[in-house]
Design a protein around this motif. Structure first.
Motif, mmCIF file in Angstrom:
data_model
loop_
_atom_site.group_PDB
_atom_site.id
_atom_site.type_symbol
_atom_site.label_atom_id
_atom_site.label_comp_id
_atom_site.label_asym_id
_atom_site.label_seq_id
_atom_site.Cartn_x
_atom_site.Cartn_y
_atom_site.Cartn_z
ATOM 1 N N ASN A 145 110.327 96.181 104.918
ATOM 2 C CA ASN A 145 109.530 95.830 106.087
ATOM 3 C C ASN A 145 108.842 94.491 105.819
ATOM 4 N N THR A 146 109.569 93.420 106.042
ATOM 5 C CA THR A 146 109.046 92.072 105.787
ATOM 6 C C THR A 146 109.004 91.283 107.088
ATOM 7 N N THR A 147 108.293 90.153 107.055
ATOM 8 C CA THR A 147 108.180 89.340 108.268
ATOM 9 C C THR A 147 109.441 88.545 108.546
ATOM 10 N N HIS A 148 110.214 88.237 107.498
ATOM 11 C CA HIS A 148 111.430 87.451 107.677
ATOM 12 C C HIS A 148 112.536 88.014 106.788
ATOM 13 N N LYS A 149 113.787 87.778 107.222
ATOM 14 C CA LYS A 149 114.952 88.257 106.475
ATOM 15 C C LYS A 149 115.980 87.141 106.375
ATOM 16 N N VAL A 150 116.438 86.895 105.144
ATOM 17 C CA VAL A 150 117.367 85.794 104.864
ATOM 18 C C VAL A 150 118.584 86.339 104.138
ATOM 19 N N PHE A 151 119.751 85.907 104.564
ATOM 20 C CA PHE A 151 121.002 86.304 103.920
ATOM 21 C C PHE A 151 121.654 85.056 103.345
ATOM 22 N N ILE A 152 122.002 85.100 102.043
ATOM 23 C CA ILE A 152 122.649 83.957 101.407
ATOM 24 C C ILE A 152 123.946 84.401 100.743
ATOM 25 N N THR A 153 124.829 83.451 100.546
ATOM 26 C CA THR A 153 126.084 83.737 99.852
ATOM 27 C C THR A 153 126.297 82.721 98.733
ATOM 28 N N ASP A 222 116.908 86.181 109.970
ATOM 29 C CA ASP A 222 116.222 85.020 110.522
ATOM 30 C C ASP A 222 116.856 83.724 110.039
ATOM 31 N N LEU A 223 117.677 83.825 109.003
ATOM 32 C CA LEU A 223 118.358 82.649 108.455
ATOM 33 C C LEU A 223 119.550 83.127 107.630
ATOM 34 N N VAL A 224 120.696 82.493 107.819
ATOM 35 C CA VAL A 224 121.878 82.741 106.996
ATOM 36 C C VAL A 224 122.285 81.413 106.381
ATOM 37 N N MET A 225 122.386 81.377 105.064
ATOM 38 C CA MET A 225 122.710 80.122 104.385
ATOM 39 C C MET A 225 123.794 80.362 103.331
ATOM 40 N N THR A 226 124.931 79.721 103.511
ATOM 41 C CA THR A 226 125.973 79.758 102.492
ATOM 42 C C THR A 226 125.684 78.652 101.478
ATOM 43 N N SER A 282 123.142 74.908 112.306
ATOM 44 C CA SER A 282 121.932 75.175 113.079
ATOM 45 C C SER A 282 120.746 75.448 112.157
ATOM 46 N N LEU A 283 120.779 74.879 110.963
ATOM 47 C CA LEU A 283 119.682 75.044 110.019
ATOM 48 C C LEU A 283 118.433 74.305 110.500
ATOM 49 N N PRO A 284 117.251 74.773 110.115
ATOM 50 C CA PRO A 284 116.009 74.039 110.393
ATOM 51 C C PRO A 284 115.881 72.848 109.439
ATOM 52 N N VAL A 285 116.674 71.840 109.695
ATOM 53 C CA VAL A 285 116.907 70.780 108.727
ATOM 54 C C VAL A 285 115.653 69.970 108.416
ATOM 55 N N GLN A 286 114.845 69.659 109.420
ATOM 56 C CA GLN A 286 113.670 68.828 109.159
ATOM 57 C C GLN A 286 112.686 69.522 108.224
ATOM 58 N N ALA A 287 112.547 70.821 108.367
ATOM 59 C CA ALA A 287 111.672 71.569 107.461
ATOM 60 C C ALA A 287 112.238 71.571 106.048
ATOM 61 N N MET A 288 113.543 71.774 105.933
ATOM 62 C CA MET A 288 114.167 71.840 104.612
ATOM 63 C C MET A 288 114.154 70.503 103.895
ATOM 64 N N LEU A 289 114.219 69.427 104.639
ATOM 65 C CA LEU A 289 114.233 68.093 104.023
ATOM 66 C C LEU A 289 112.896 67.732 103.374
ATOM 67 N N GLN A 290 111.881 68.523 103.601
ATOM 68 C CA GLN A 290 110.588 68.270 102.951
ATOM 69 C C GLN A 290 110.630 68.585 101.456
ATOM 70 N N VAL A 291 111.641 69.337 101.026
ATOM 71 C CA VAL A 291 111.698 69.812 99.636
ATOM 72 C C VAL A 291 112.521 68.822 98.809
ATOM 73 N N GLN A 292 111.923 67.753 98.368
ATOM 74 C CA GLN A 292 112.639 66.662 97.704
ATOM 75 C C GLN A 292 112.489 66.665 96.179
ATOM 76 N N MET A 347 130.384 85.371 118.155
ATOM 77 C CA MET A 347 129.513 86.524 118.342
ATOM 78 C C MET A 347 128.297 86.204 119.203
ATOM 79 N N ARG A 348 128.201 84.935 119.631
ATOM 80 C CA ARG A 348 127.072 84.475 120.445
ATOM 81 C C ARG A 348 125.731 84.766 119.760
ATOM 82 N N SER A 349 125.722 84.566 118.456
ATOM 83 C CA SER A 349 124.503 84.764 117.679
ATOM 84 C C SER A 349 123.625 83.515 117.754
ATOM 85 N N THR A 350 122.329 83.718 117.661
ATOM 86 C CA THR A 350 121.393 82.594 117.643
ATOM 87 C C THR A 350 120.744 82.413 116.275
ATOM 88 N N VAL A 351 121.240 83.105 115.262
ATOM 89 C CA VAL A 351 120.672 83.011 113.916
ATOM 90 C C VAL A 351 120.883 81.604 113.369
#
Length: 384
Positions: A145-153, A222-226, A282-292, A347-351
């Protein structure tokens, strides 16, 4: 619901798609490397000797096929879970014992004399169940029971003929973050992970779509990242391309069949994949680019088509082009990115979804692997 969808898709994948075309009975190129690995990295090859020995002994005692499948599911899951637990408890940052342990299990399954007759079709089914279970694919459900869920490969180690000690930062990341909760202020982020093989045939038979369909169908993520190993820094691969063009072999020393002059479409269930030539993440790229730090991270737009090299601002600029390389290249790293985004469309997903290339690792370097994994954790925090 997730488990029912997953089990149905996995069963369909094995019975209809993979069984008619896989030939597992003889020693594979990957299994043939075990002896060399034993000489150079014996600690990694032998780490799960007890589990493998127990599996082999159990094989001699079972009396029917349903017992075999149950044993395989249990052992494969144990191998994955033990590798996850060992890595996280001991801060190992090492994916190699899992890889070599899996190959030894498949060897023993093929070579151990059973008390009952088994058909080639049943053996193929059993080997594929072992493959999926030992990659976390049968247990990759969100649990907390968490606020966000992330799947990675992640991916297996590869380029092993060049360096048998090779590790893969993507596979290490999957093991270090699977089934964990990342805390960031008032956010709690559950991470689930699986690893993929570096084999063209598995991709052609739909292993990516099989693994990701349940994740997308439940709309929990909430996010899927390969993730895969790439260049000198982190790259967010904006425009994956459809076609294969790489001259590099996979882990079975099989080549893509494509080239720069004649890039080819990959297959899906025996039919050429019919998607558009380029697709956008469809990644939140601007947020991720802060991690330099400690490594730079780039929004990589570079693609190659039959007419040249482009750095498009938008997908529309690539209309009418034939892909040679997407932003992620012309190998399986680019392909997993394309396939997951294409599946998202179907699948018409918005993730939010996309691919992250890690800095390249030569052989094994634990301090570097630790830095990579820690930075990916921060990228995930920013992304959600």
């Amino acid at each position: 619901m997730y488990r029912l969808v997953r089990d149905f898709i996995v069963s369909l994948f094995i019975v209809i798609v993979l069984l008619p075309t896989y030939g597992w009975s003889s020693q594979t190129v990957e299994e043939a490397r075990i002896d060399q690995a034993q000489q150079h990295i014996p600690n990694q090859v032998n780490k799960y000797h007890s589990l493998i020995a127990t599996f082999t002994q159990s094989l001699t005692r079972i009396t029917n096929y349903s017992q075999l499948v149950a044993l395989i599911d249990r052992t494969g899951d144990q191998l994955w879970q033990q590798s996850v637990s060992d890595n996280q408890a001991g801060a190992l940052y090492d994916d190699r014992a899992l890889y070599w342990g899996r190959l030894q299990l498949t060897q023993h399954l093929k070579n151990t004399e059973l008390q009952f007759q088994i058909t080639s079709s049943q053996l193929n089914h059993a080997l594929l169940r072992l493959e999926l279970a030992s990659r976390g694919a049968l247990q990759a459900t969100f649990k907390y029971n968490t606020t966000h869920k992330v799947f990675i490969t992640g991916f297996d180690p590869f380029q092993l003929d060049s360096n048998i000690r090779q590790s893969n930062p993507a596979g290490v990341t999957a093991l270090m973050l699977d089934n964990t909760i990342i805390r960031d202020g008032n956010k709690t982020i559950e991470v689930q992970a699986i690893n993929f093989p570096v084999r063209f045939a598995d991709f052609d038979k739909g292993i990516v779509e099989t693994a990701l369909t349940p994740v997308l169908s439940t709309n929990q993520a909430d996010l899927v990242m390969t993730v895969s190993m790439g260049r000198s820094v982190f790259d967010l691969e904006r425009f994956p391309g459809l076609r294969r063009s790489s001259s590099a072999p996979d882990n079975l020393n099989v080549y893509s069949g494509g080239s720069y002059s004649q890039p080819i479409r990959p297959l899906l269930n025996g039919v050429e994949l019919k998607g558009q030539e380029f697709i956008e993440f469809s990644l939140p790229v601007q947020a991720m680019l802060q991690v330099q730090q400690p490594f730079a991270i780039r929004d990589n737009r570079r693609v190659i088509s039959l007419t040249g090299v482009y750095y498009p601002e938008s997908l529309s600029e690539l209309k009418g082009e034939i892909s040679i390389e997407g932003s992620g290249g012309g190998y399986l790293s680019n392909e997993i990115s394309y396939r997951t985004l294409w599946l998202r469309q179907q699948m018409r997903s918005t993730v939010p979804m996309g691919h992250l290339h890690t800095p390249r690792l030569y052989g094994y370097n634990q301090p570097m692997l630790k830095k990579i994994v820690q930075q990916i954790k921060t990228i995930i925090k920013k992304g959600v």
